[in-house]
Scaffold this motif. Structure first.
Motif, PDB file in Angstrom:
ATOM      1  N   GLY A 237     119.284  64.347  11.384  1.00  0.00           N
ATOM      2  CA  GLY A 237     118.144  64.710  10.754  1.00  0.00           C
ATOM      3  C   GLY A 237     117.478  65.793  11.203  1.00  0.00           C
ATOM      4  N   HIS A 238     118.284  66.628  12.245  1.00  0.00           N
ATOM      5  CA  HIS A 238     117.597  67.888  12.497  1.00  0.00           C
ATOM      6  C   HIS A 238     118.751  68.906  12.620  1.00  0.00           C
ATOM      7  N   CYS A 248     109.460  70.153   9.230  1.00  0.00           N
ATOM      8  CA  CYS A 248     109.892  68.895   9.844  1.00  0.00           C
ATOM      9  C   CYS A 248     108.984  68.433  10.961  1.00  0.00           C
ATOM     10  N   CYS A 250     109.812  67.470  13.655  1.00  0.00           N
ATOM     11  CA  CYS A 250     110.023  67.925  14.912  1.00  0.00           C
ATOM     12  C   CYS A 250     109.468  69.092  15.507  1.00  0.00           C
ATOM     13  N   CYS A 255     114.829  71.021   8.408  1.00  0.00           N
ATOM     14  CA  CYS A 255     115.586  70.178   8.869  1.00  0.00           C
ATOM     15  C   CYS A 255     115.898  68.967   7.752  1.00  0.00           C
TER      16      CYS A 255
HETATM   17 ZN    ZN Z   1     113.517  68.512  12.574  1.00  0.00          ZN
END
Ligand code: ZN
Length: 373
Positions: A237-238, A248, A250, A255
């Motif tokens: 996912g990243h 994203c 995060c 991402c």
């Molecule tokens: Zn991310």
């Protein structure tokens, strides 16, 4: 799934475990057939069958027709002799599954429960479990596999972080103290990947891409989960999909999660993923445009994984569950991206849908039992 024996005791145990694994794939089988399949001597197999029968895991079910000599006894596994529960904790739901020694799903349910670390939520897990289990099942229970959307430490004793649940460095004891059975904790995508591996036991290498409200994944290498140096392997996912792209959760930009999470699609249908696909079924034009764009990004992601790992990729999770019906154009996109031949065959459909992580976590309990038998 591979296990390597270390000494004689381990060899004995492995033979017994393999005898049961083999029996679990058959409806019934004779001792000579079993010996042939396992490439073990008749006396070894007989001894194993005796021990497994004494443990209530195997039963004699009559005899085969004689072809001259003594009739061969027929044996069958007692699949429901032991059971395991999988408990899948997500931001808004709790999934519960009951599996037997063959990994057959005996029951599955999914309830809306908004996550919190408060006592009333944790106590509701215990209540859900009590309601879920029927009479007599508790005594057969090997334990509970708990799937969590986050990174766990090596022992499974600490949940190091979970963006989805918004908790950081939490002892998993906080959950298990409310669950009156042995608990194993697992990352949700690893659990789902493990479930797919169980369905494809011959798979040496396999990538599982989980397309749920967050995007994750699992790497199966040599028949085992590969977890990396920091237990962060498979955090697809990243991986950056678009430099300087969308924001994203995060904190980074571009991402894969920001393009392929189920939330991206749901955001076009009042946050309801099923509704999104309902509109797609009705050939809503805006929805079709969003879906085509999504598939184009997904083709890049899946092709990158295939090029990196040289193995099949299984796309699962909430969106993966809809690919069988709506994923047609994806094969063509994958074929176009394939460097080596014009085929999109490296994408495999998932065997499990919403229940995948719960099933995988439960199977971890079954696998633990089979290994230490
Ligand atoms: Zn991310």
């Amino acid at each position: 799934m591979r296990t390597t024996p270390a000494n004689n005791m381990d060899v004995k145990r492995l033979n017994r475990s393999n005898t049961l694994r083999c029996l679990l794939t058959c409806d019934k089988i004779s001792q000579p057939e079993l010996a042939q399949k396992l490439k073990l001597s008749w006396p070894t197999v007989l001894q194993n069958v005796k021990e497994l029968t004494a443990l209530g895991l195997v039963q004699e079910v009559g005899a085969y027709e004689s072809t001259g000599g003594r009739k061969a006894k027929a044996y069958a596994p007692v699949r429901d002799a032991k059971l395991a529960v999988g408990l899948d904790i997500t931001q808004n739901h709790v999934g519960l599954v009951l599996v037997n020694l063959s990994g057959e799903i005996l029951r599955y349910t999914r309830k809306k429960r908004v996550f919190s670390l408060q006592e009333d939520y944790l106590m509701s897990l215990e209540n859900l479990l009590t309601d879920f289990l029927e009479e007599g099942e508790g005594e057969k229970l090997l334990g509970i596999g708990v799937s969590l959307p986050g990174i766990l430490d090596e022992t499974g004793e600490r949940l190091l972080y979970s963006h989805a649940l918004d908790i950081y460095d939490v002892e998993t004891k906080q959950f298990s103290q409310y669950l009156p059975y042995p608990c194993i904790f697992m990352n949700d995508a690893n659990a789902a990947g493990f479930a797919e591996l169980w369905k494809n036991p011959e798979a040496e290498n396999l990538i599982y891409l989980s397309l749920s409200n967050t995007v994750g994944g699992a790497i199966i290498n040599g028949g085992r989960l590969y977890t990396g140096n920091n237990l962060r392997a498979g955090e697809f996912g990243h991986v950056t999909l678009v430099p300087n792209g969308r924001k994203c959760y995060c904190g980074k930009v571009g991402c894969l999660d920001a393009y392929l999470s189920a939330k991206v699609l749901a955001s076009y249908a009042d946050g309801n993923l099923a509704q999104f696909f309902e509109r797609l079924r009705d050939q809503n034009q805006q929805t079709q445009g969003v879906w085509t764009e999504y598939l184009q990004y997904l083709a890049v992601a899946i092709n990158n994984l295939c090029m990196s790992f040289d193995c099949d990729v299984i796309a699962g999770g909430y969106v993966g569950a809809f690919l069988e019906e709506f994923g047609g154009p994806l094969r063509e996109m994958l074929a176009e991206r394939n460097t080596f031949e014009r085929s999109g065959g490296y994408l495999k459909e998932c065997s499990f849908k919403l229940e995948a992580s719960a099933v995988g976590a439960a199977l971890m309990q079954v696998e633990g039992f089979l290994q230490t038998l």
